[in-house]
Enzyme design. Structure first.
Site, short mmCIF file in Angstrom:
data_model
loop_
_atom_site.label_atom_id
_atom_site.label_comp_id
_atom_site.label_asym_id
_atom_site.label_seq_id
_atom_site.Cartn_x
_atom_site.Cartn_y
_atom_site.Cartn_z
N LYS A 92 10.17 -15.25 -5.97
CA LYS A 92 10.87 -14.13 -6.65
C LYS A 92 12.39 -14.21 -6.52
O LYS A 92 13.04 -13.34 -5.94
CB LYS A 92 10.38 -12.79 -6.10
CG LYS A 92 8.89 -12.55 -6.25
CD LYS A 92 8.53 -11.13 -5.81
CE LYS A 92 7.06 -10.82 -5.94
NZ LYS A 92 6.19 -11.50 -4.97
N LYS B 85 -1.52 -19.93 -4.55
CA LYS B 85 -0.22 -19.24 -4.51
C LYS B 85 0.32 -19.29 -3.09
O LYS B 85 -0.35 -18.88 -2.14
CB LYS B 85 -0.36 -17.79 -4.95
CG LYS B 85 1.00 -17.06 -4.92
CD LYS B 85 0.93 -15.69 -5.58
CE LYS B 85 0.58 -14.57 -4.66
NZ LYS B 85 1.66 -14.15 -3.75
N THR C 66 5.39 -3.37 -7.95
CA THR C 66 4.41 -2.28 -7.98
C THR C 66 4.64 -1.29 -6.83
O THR C 66 4.11 -0.19 -6.83
CB THR C 66 2.96 -2.82 -7.91
OG1 THR C 66 2.92 -3.86 -6.95
CG2 THR C 66 2.53 -3.36 -9.26
N ARG D 282 -7.30 -11.49 -0.60
CA ARG D 282 -8.30 -11.17 0.41
C ARG D 282 -9.76 -11.19 -0.04
O ARG D 282 -10.62 -11.57 0.76
CB ARG D 282 -7.93 -9.84 1.09
CG ARG D 282 -6.69 -10.01 1.98
CD ARG D 282 -6.00 -8.71 2.24
NE ARG D 282 -5.40 -8.18 1.02
CZ ARG D 282 -4.75 -7.02 0.96
NH1 ARG D 282 -4.61 -6.28 2.05
NH2 ARG D 282 -4.22 -6.62 -0.18
N ASP E 9 19.53 -13.81 -7.96
CA ASP E 9 20.90 -14.04 -7.48
C ASP E 9 21.77 -14.32 -8.72
O ASP E 9 21.29 -14.17 -9.84
CB ASP E 9 20.91 -15.23 -6.48
CG ASP E 9 22.07 -15.12 -5.48
OD1 ASP E 9 23.18 -14.74 -5.88
OD2 ASP E 9 21.85 -15.45 -4.30
N ASP F 204 5.63 -18.39 -5.07
CA ASP F 204 5.98 -16.99 -5.35
C ASP F 204 7.18 -16.58 -4.48
O ASP F 204 7.01 -15.91 -3.47
CB ASP F 204 4.73 -16.15 -5.05
CG ASP F 204 4.93 -14.68 -5.30
OD1 ASP F 204 5.92 -14.29 -5.95
OD2 ASP F 204 4.06 -13.89 -4.85
O1 C5P Z 1 -5.19 -9.84 -1.08
P1 C5P Z 1 -4.83 -9.43 -2.47
O2 C5P Z 1 -5.86 -9.84 -3.52
O3 C5P Z 1 -4.47 -7.96 -2.56
O4 C5P Z 1 -3.52 -10.30 -2.78
C1 C5P Z 1 -2.77 -10.13 -3.96
C2 C5P Z 1 -1.60 -11.05 -3.94
O5 C5P Z 1 -0.79 -10.75 -5.07
C3 C5P Z 1 -0.68 -10.93 -2.73
O6 C5P Z 1 -0.12 -12.22 -2.46
C4 C5P Z 1 0.38 -9.95 -3.18
O7 C5P Z 1 1.60 -10.15 -2.52
C5 C5P Z 1 0.50 -10.33 -4.66
N1 C5P Z 1 1.03 -9.28 -5.52
C6 C5P Z 1 0.45 -8.03 -5.64
N2 C5P Z 1 1.00 -7.10 -6.47
C7 C5P Z 1 2.10 -7.40 -7.19
C8 C5P Z 1 2.69 -8.64 -7.08
C9 C5P Z 1 2.12 -9.58 -6.24
O8 C5P Z 1 -0.57 -7.77 -5.02
N3 C5P Z 1 2.59 -6.50 -8.01
#
Ligand code: C5P
Length: 234
Positions: A63, A34, A121, A213, A66, A61
């Site tokens: 998003k 991603k 979220t 992460r 427009d 990603d």
């Molecule tokens: O590091 P981590 O596992 O928390 O990363 C989750 C990924 O998913 C990040 O790129 C974050 O921006 C994305 N994301 C999220 N919650 C959402 C939509 C996207 O954590 N509702």
């Protein structure tokens, strides 16, 4: 649509992301990657071509949100970049989503998977009522946006793994759920509030998990990725 683990490569530069992906050279499976706004806006579309050239599938990603004509044209550009998955805000409404699908569809009829963001979220009930003047319960709003996306012809939504089962009930089992907020049972939750393990996400029926992460910051990212795949894909 097959289940897969998507690795959120939230890095600030090409050097950092390539250094990370180098670790997977020779690994048995190439991660679905991603690319988010930070990396895309820093490096431009070439970063997509460079990562694709290494044989990775790409979820871009960005998003989009427009007017329909602008989104249609922008999606055409992304489709030509040969991404495998991209997304938009369902709040752009049906005509914008249909425009996006038109723009994405290539001459041979193929197109990337298109999924919708429902409510971010980071938006809770209070924020939605105060800032967006939406008074309905947030769960209902999320399901309504998912249903609208499905009716517009989209392939699925990004949602919490906790919502994936309900989305499938509302929109059908073939409607794709892409779920972030995944953590290992023995891992650090960090800033994510509502999390699930890869195995639980599989159990509840997520189609794709987005994991950042727990893989990118792991001591051994390839082992962490393989653990995710073993738990989620099986
Ligand atoms: O590091 P981590 O596992 O928390 O990363 C989750 C990924 O998913 C990040 O790129 C974050 O921006 C994305 N994301 C999220 N919650 C959402 C939509 C996207 O954590 N509702």
């Amino acid at each position: 649509m097959g289940r897969d683990v998507i690795v959120a490569c939230d890095f600030a530069s090409k050097a950092d992301v390539m250094n990370f992906l180098d670790k997977f050279e020779g690994a048995s499976r190439k991660p679905f990657v991603k690319i988010g706004m930070e990396l895309y806006y820093a490096e431009g579309p070439q970063i997509v071509r460079d990562i694709k050239a290494r044989g990775h599938k790409i979820f871009l990603d960005l998003k989009l949100h427009d007017i329909p004509n602008t989104v249609k044209k922008a999606m055409k550009v992304l489709s030509n970049l040969d991404v495998d998955m991209c997304n938009l805000h369902a709040a752009g409404a049906t005509s914008m989503m249909q425009g996006a699908l038109e723009g994405l569809t290539r001459e041979d009829g193929t197109r990337p998977i298109l999924i919708a963001v429902t409510q971010l979220t980071s938006t809770d009930q209070e924020t939605m009522e105060r800032d967006l003047l939406i008074k309905e319960p947030i769960d209902k709003v999320v399901m309504h946006y998912a249903y609208t996306a499905k009716n517009a012809g989209l392939d699925g939504v990004v949602c919490s793994p906790l919502e994936a089962g309900k989305v499938h009930e509302t929109c059908g089992k073939d409607f794709v759920t892409v779920t972030p907020g995944v953590r290992f049972a023995d891992g650090d939750v960090g800033d994510q509030k509502r999390v699930m393990t890869p195995a639980q996400a599989k159990e509840i029926g997520s189609d794709y998990i987005v994991v950042g992460r727990p893989i990118t910051a792991a001591e051994d990212p390839v082992a962490a990725y393989e653990r995710c795949v073993a738990e989620f894909v099986g």
